[in-house]
Design a protein around this motif. Structure first.
Motif, PDB file in Angstrom:
ATOM      1  N   LEU A  24      40.596 113.283  51.466  1.00 43.12           N
ATOM      2  CA  LEU A  24      40.010 111.996  51.106  1.00 43.12           C
ATOM      3  C   LEU A  24      38.538 112.222  50.783  1.00 43.12           C
ATOM      4  CD1 LEU A  24      41.472 109.657  53.880  1.00 43.12           C
ATOM      5  CD2 LEU A  24      42.254 109.885  51.524  1.00 43.12           C
ATOM      6  N   THR A  25      37.972 111.404  49.927  1.00 47.21           N
ATOM      7  CA  THR A  25      36.553 111.558  49.585  1.00 47.21           C
ATOM      8  C   THR A  25      35.666 110.661  50.422  1.00 47.21           C
ATOM      9  OG1 THR A  25      36.757 109.909  47.826  1.00 47.21           O
ATOM     10  CG2 THR A  25      37.061 112.232  47.214  1.00 47.21           C
ATOM     11  N   ARG A  26      36.247 109.643  51.055  1.00 50.09           N
ATOM     12  CA  ARG A  26      35.456 108.710  51.860  1.00 50.09           C
ATOM     13  C   ARG A  26      36.123 108.478  53.208  1.00 50.09           C
ATOM     14  NH1 ARG A  26      31.196 107.180  49.205  1.00 50.09           N
ATOM     15  NH2 ARG A  26      31.268 107.074  46.957  1.00 50.09           N
ATOM     16  N   ALA A  27      35.291 108.208  54.189  1.00 47.71           N
ATOM     17  CA  ALA A  27      35.764 107.873  55.537  1.00 47.71           C
ATOM     18  C   ALA A  27      34.856 106.774  56.078  1.00 47.71           C
ATOM     19  CB  ALA A  27      35.729 109.103  56.437  1.00 47.71           C
ATOM     20  N   SER A  28      35.312 106.075  57.104  1.00 46.76           N
ATOM     21  CA  SER A  28      34.546 104.925  57.579  1.00 46.76           C
ATOM     22  C   SER A  28      34.479 104.866  59.100  1.00 46.76           C
ATOM     23  CB  SER A  28      35.183 103.638  57.059  1.00 46.76           C
ATOM     24  OG  SER A  28      36.458 103.460  57.643  1.00 46.76           O
ATOM     25  N   TYR A  29      33.603 103.997  59.564  1.00 48.86           N
ATOM     26  CA  TYR A  29      33.559 103.626  60.977  1.00 48.86           C
ATOM     27  C   TYR A  29      33.350 102.124  61.039  1.00 48.86           C
ATOM     28  CZ  TYR A  29      28.444 103.286  60.794  1.00 48.86           C
ATOM     29  OH  TYR A  29      27.161 102.925  60.491  1.00 48.86           O
ATOM     30  N   SER A  30      33.675 101.537  62.169  1.00 51.77           N
ATOM     31  CA  SER A  30      33.486 100.104  62.351  1.00 51.77           C
ATOM     32  C   SER A  30      33.183  99.843  63.818  1.00 51.77           C
ATOM     33  CB  SER A  30      34.737  99.330  61.913  1.00 51.77           C
ATOM     34  OG  SER A  30      35.840  99.729  62.693  1.00 51.77           O
ATOM     35  N   GLY A  31      32.750  98.635  64.097  1.00 52.78           N
ATOM     36  CA  GLY A  31      32.446  98.305  65.481  1.00 52.78           C
ATOM     37  C   GLY A  31      32.085  96.852  65.657  1.00 52.78           C
ATOM     38  N   ASN A  32      31.759  96.527  66.887  1.00 51.10           N
ATOM     39  CA  ASN A  32      31.439  95.166  67.260  1.00 51.10           C
ATOM     40  C   ASN A  32      30.223  95.187  68.178  1.00 51.10           C
ATOM     41  OD1 ASN A  32      31.907  92.738  69.289  1.00 51.10           O
ATOM     42  ND2 ASN A  32      32.820  92.243  67.307  1.00 51.10           N
ATOM     43  N   LEU A  33      29.226  94.374  67.857  1.00 49.94           N
ATOM     44  CA  LEU A  33      28.035  94.230  68.683  1.00 49.94           C
ATOM     45  C   LEU A  33      28.070  92.855  69.327  1.00 49.94           C
ATOM     46  CD1 LEU A  33      25.416  95.564  66.109  1.00 49.94           C
ATOM     47  CD2 LEU A  33      26.777  96.864  67.747  1.00 49.94           C
ATOM     48  N   ASN A  34      27.864  92.798  70.628  1.00 53.85           N
ATOM     49  CA  ASN A  34      27.935  91.536  71.363  1.00 53.85           C
ATOM     50  C   ASN A  34      26.585  91.191  71.969  1.00 53.85           C
ATOM     51  OD1 ASN A  34      30.855  91.161  71.115  1.00 53.85           O
ATOM     52  ND2 ASN A  34      30.940  93.021  72.343  1.00 53.85           N
ATOM     53  N   PHE A  35      26.210  89.940  71.809  1.00 59.25           N
ATOM     54  CA  PHE A  35      24.972  89.423  72.388  1.00 59.25           C
ATOM     55  C   PHE A  35      25.341  88.229  73.252  1.00 59.25           C
ATOM     56  CE2 PHE A  35      23.993  91.433  68.391  1.00 59.25           C
ATOM     57  CZ  PHE A  35      22.892  92.214  68.691  1.00 59.25           C
ATOM     58  N   ALA A  36      24.935  88.262  74.516  1.00 55.95           N
ATOM     59  CA  ALA A  36      25.221  87.172  75.456  1.00 55.95           C
ATOM     60  C   ALA A  36      23.913  86.762  76.122  1.00 55.95           C
ATOM     61  CB  ALA A  36      26.226  87.633  76.504  1.00 55.95           C
ATOM     62  N   LEU A  37      23.890  85.561  76.672  1.00 55.58           N
ATOM     63  CA  LEU A  37      22.698  85.120  77.393  1.00 55.58           C
ATOM     64  C   LEU A  37      22.529  85.993  78.635  1.00 55.58           C
ATOM     65  CD1 LEU A  37      22.959  81.234  77.205  1.00 55.58           C
ATOM     66  CD2 LEU A  37      21.421  82.729  75.943  1.00 55.58           C
ATOM     67  N   ALA A  38      21.324  86.432  78.873  1.00 55.90           N
ATOM     68  CA  ALA A  38      21.048  87.244  80.060  1.00 55.90           C
ATOM     69  C   ALA A  38      21.076  86.337  81.284  1.00 55.90           C
ATOM     70  CB  ALA A  38      19.688  87.922  79.933  1.00 55.90           C
ATOM     71  N   ALA A  39      21.689  86.806  82.353  1.00 60.88           N
ATOM     72  CA  ALA A  39      21.733  86.041  83.590  1.00 60.88           C
ATOM     73  C   ALA A  39      20.340  86.007  84.206  1.00 60.88           C
ATOM     74  CB  ALA A  39      22.721  86.676  84.567  1.00 60.88           C
ATOM     75  N   PRO A  40      19.876  84.813  84.562  1.00 62.12           N
ATOM     76  CA  PRO A  40      18.541  84.745  85.160  1.00 62.12           C
ATOM     77  C   PRO A  40      18.529  85.422  86.532  1.00 62.12           C
ATOM     78  CG  PRO A  40      19.616  82.610  85.257  1.00 62.12           C
ATOM     79  CD  PRO A  40      20.514  83.518  84.471  1.00 62.12           C
ATOM     80  N   VAL A  41      17.462  86.120  86.810  1.00 63.48           N
ATOM     81  CA  VAL A  41      17.313  86.803  88.088  1.00 63.48           C
ATOM     82  C   VAL A  41      16.427  85.938  88.971  1.00 63.48           C
ATOM     83  CG1 VAL A  41      16.480  88.881  89.238  1.00 63.48           C
ATOM     84  CG2 VAL A  41      17.515  89.038  86.974  1.00 63.48           C
ATOM     85  N   PRO A  42      16.973  85.425  90.083  1.00 65.30           N
ATOM     86  CA  PRO A  42      16.157  84.565  90.936  1.00 65.30           C
ATOM     87  C   PRO A  42      15.048  85.362  91.626  1.00 65.30           C
ATOM     88  CG  PRO A  42      18.272  84.990  91.969  1.00 65.30           C
ATOM     89  CD  PRO A  42      18.309  85.606  90.591  1.00 65.30           C
ATOM     90  N   GLU A  43      13.916  84.712  91.786  1.00 69.88           N
ATOM     91  CA  GLU A  43      12.810  85.358  92.478  1.00 69.88           C
ATOM     92  C   GLU A  43      13.080  85.314  93.976  1.00 69.88           C
ATOM     93  OE1 GLU A  43       8.988  83.937  91.358  1.00 69.88           O
ATOM     94  OE2 GLU A  43       9.639  83.550  89.310  1.00 69.88           O
ATOM     95  N   PRO A  44      12.616  86.325  94.731  1.00 72.76           N
ATOM     96  CA  PRO A  44      12.857  86.326  96.177  1.00 72.76           C
ATOM     97  C   PRO A  44      12.286  85.083  96.866  1.00 72.76           C
ATOM     98  CG  PRO A  44      12.001  88.443  95.474  1.00 72.76           C
ATOM     99  CD  PRO A  44      11.951  87.522  94.287  1.00 72.76           C
ATOM    100  N   GLY A  45      11.172  84.591  96.409  1.00 70.86           N
ATOM    101  CA  GLY A  45      10.552  83.414  97.027  1.00 70.86           C
ATOM    102  C   GLY A  45      11.369  82.156  96.840  1.00 70.86           C
ATOM    103  N   ALA A  46      12.196  82.095  95.781  1.00 72.12           N
ATOM    104  CA  ALA A  46      13.004  80.902  95.527  1.00 72.12           C
ATOM    105  C   ALA A  46      14.037  80.709  96.631  1.00 72.12           C
ATOM    106  CB  ALA A  46      13.688  81.017  94.169  1.00 72.12           C
ATOM    107  N   GLY A  47      14.628  81.781  97.109  1.00 72.32           N
ATOM    108  CA  GLY A  47      15.604  81.683  98.203  1.00 72.32           C
ATOM    109  C   GLY A  47      14.968  81.195  99.492  1.00 72.32           C
ATOM    110  N   LEU A  48      13.776  81.702  99.791  1.00 70.07           N
ATOM    111  CA  LEU A  48      13.067  81.256 100.994  1.00 70.07           C
ATOM    112  C   LEU A  48      12.685  79.776 100.896  1.00 70.07           C
ATOM    113  CD1 LEU A  48      10.763  84.348 101.606  1.00 70.07           C
ATOM    114  CD2 LEU A  48      12.798  83.673 102.892  1.00 70.07           C
ATOM    115  N   LEU A  49      12.247  79.346  99.734  1.00 72.66           N
ATOM    116  CA  LEU A  49      11.873  77.955  99.532  1.00 72.66           C
ATOM    117  C   LEU A  49      13.085  77.044  99.698  1.00 72.66           C
ATOM    118  CD1 LEU A  49       9.553  76.083  98.805  1.00 72.66           C
ATOM    119  CD2 LEU A  49      10.111  76.428  96.408  1.00 72.66           C
ATOM    120  N   LEU A  50      14.237  77.461  99.181  1.00 75.14           N
ATOM    121  CA  LEU A  50      15.465  76.689  99.338  1.00 75.14           C
ATOM    122  C   LEU A  50      15.853  76.586 100.807  1.00 75.14           C
ATOM    123  CD1 LEU A  50      17.953  75.252  98.152  1.00 75.14           C
ATOM    124  CD2 LEU A  50      19.039  77.496  97.993  1.00 75.14           C
TER     125      LEU A  50
END
Length: 188
Positions: free
Chosen positions: A137-163
């Motif tokens: 064959l003279t040509r070959a290919s590749y394919s794929g999928n890129l996924n973007f999702a919302l990043a999970a927020p990381v709670p601050e340590p002080g937020a747990g103490l305040l709660l």
């Protein structure tokens, strides 16, 4: 091609992770919300290639990126296949190649990206390799999928103490209002 894309190409050349010929530069645009993008490229066999897929993560956005690319299927194979993700020319993620040496005995090569958090900025997914075919064959290919999702927020340590402090204050307030006060108690 809009103005934004016209400005991307000179920026990419200045921030190039490597200095050799680029076969394909494909702008993927501004990414500011969860989405999935399919990519595909076709190349001549037995010739090394390097492709760039360029995207911006919008200011104020924080997304989780993951993806999978596959080269070689059916009558094609991948001799070499690799992918890395760069932010302003600095590598932020390297794809993990599942296959061994490739070639006709293991025709398919799979490159996986573990989830990584992306902040606002210019990103370039660089895919490079060497595709082949035992069937002339003279040509070959590749394919794929890129996924973007919302990043999970990381709670601050002080937020747990305040709660916890707030819950304790509410519990103590209810306890005091439930117990009779000195003025409510009848004296004999």
């Amino acid at each position: 091609m809009n103005l934004r894309h016209a400005l991307v190409i000179p920026c990419l050349l200045a921030l190039s992770p490597q200095v050799h010929a680029i076969d394909l530069i494909r702008p993927l645009g501004y990414i500011d919300s969860p989405e999935s993008i399919d990519i595909r490229a076709v190349h001549r066999v037995n010739r090394p290639f390097e492709d760039w897929f360029v995207f911006f993560v919008a200011p104020g956005s924080e997304l989780t990126f993951s993806g999978q690319l596959q080269a070689g299927a059916g009558r094609e194979f991948a001799r070499e296949f690799d992918a890395s993700l760069y932010r302003y020319g600095t590598e932020v993620a390297d794809g993990w190649d599942h296959a061994g040496s490739g070639g006709p005995s293991s025709p398919s090569r799979l490159v996986d990206f573990a989830p990584v958090t992306l902040r606002s900025g210019l990103y370039t997914l660089v895919v490079e390799g060497l595709l082949g075919s035992p069937f002339n064959l003279t040509r070959a290919s590749y394919s794929g999928n890129l996924n973007f999702a919302l990043a999970a927020p990381v709670p601050e340590p002080g937020a747990g103490l305040l709660l916890a402090a707030g819950l304790i204050a509410v519990a103590l307030g209810r306890r005091r209002s439930a117990s009779p006060s000195q003025s409510d108690v009848a004296t004999p």
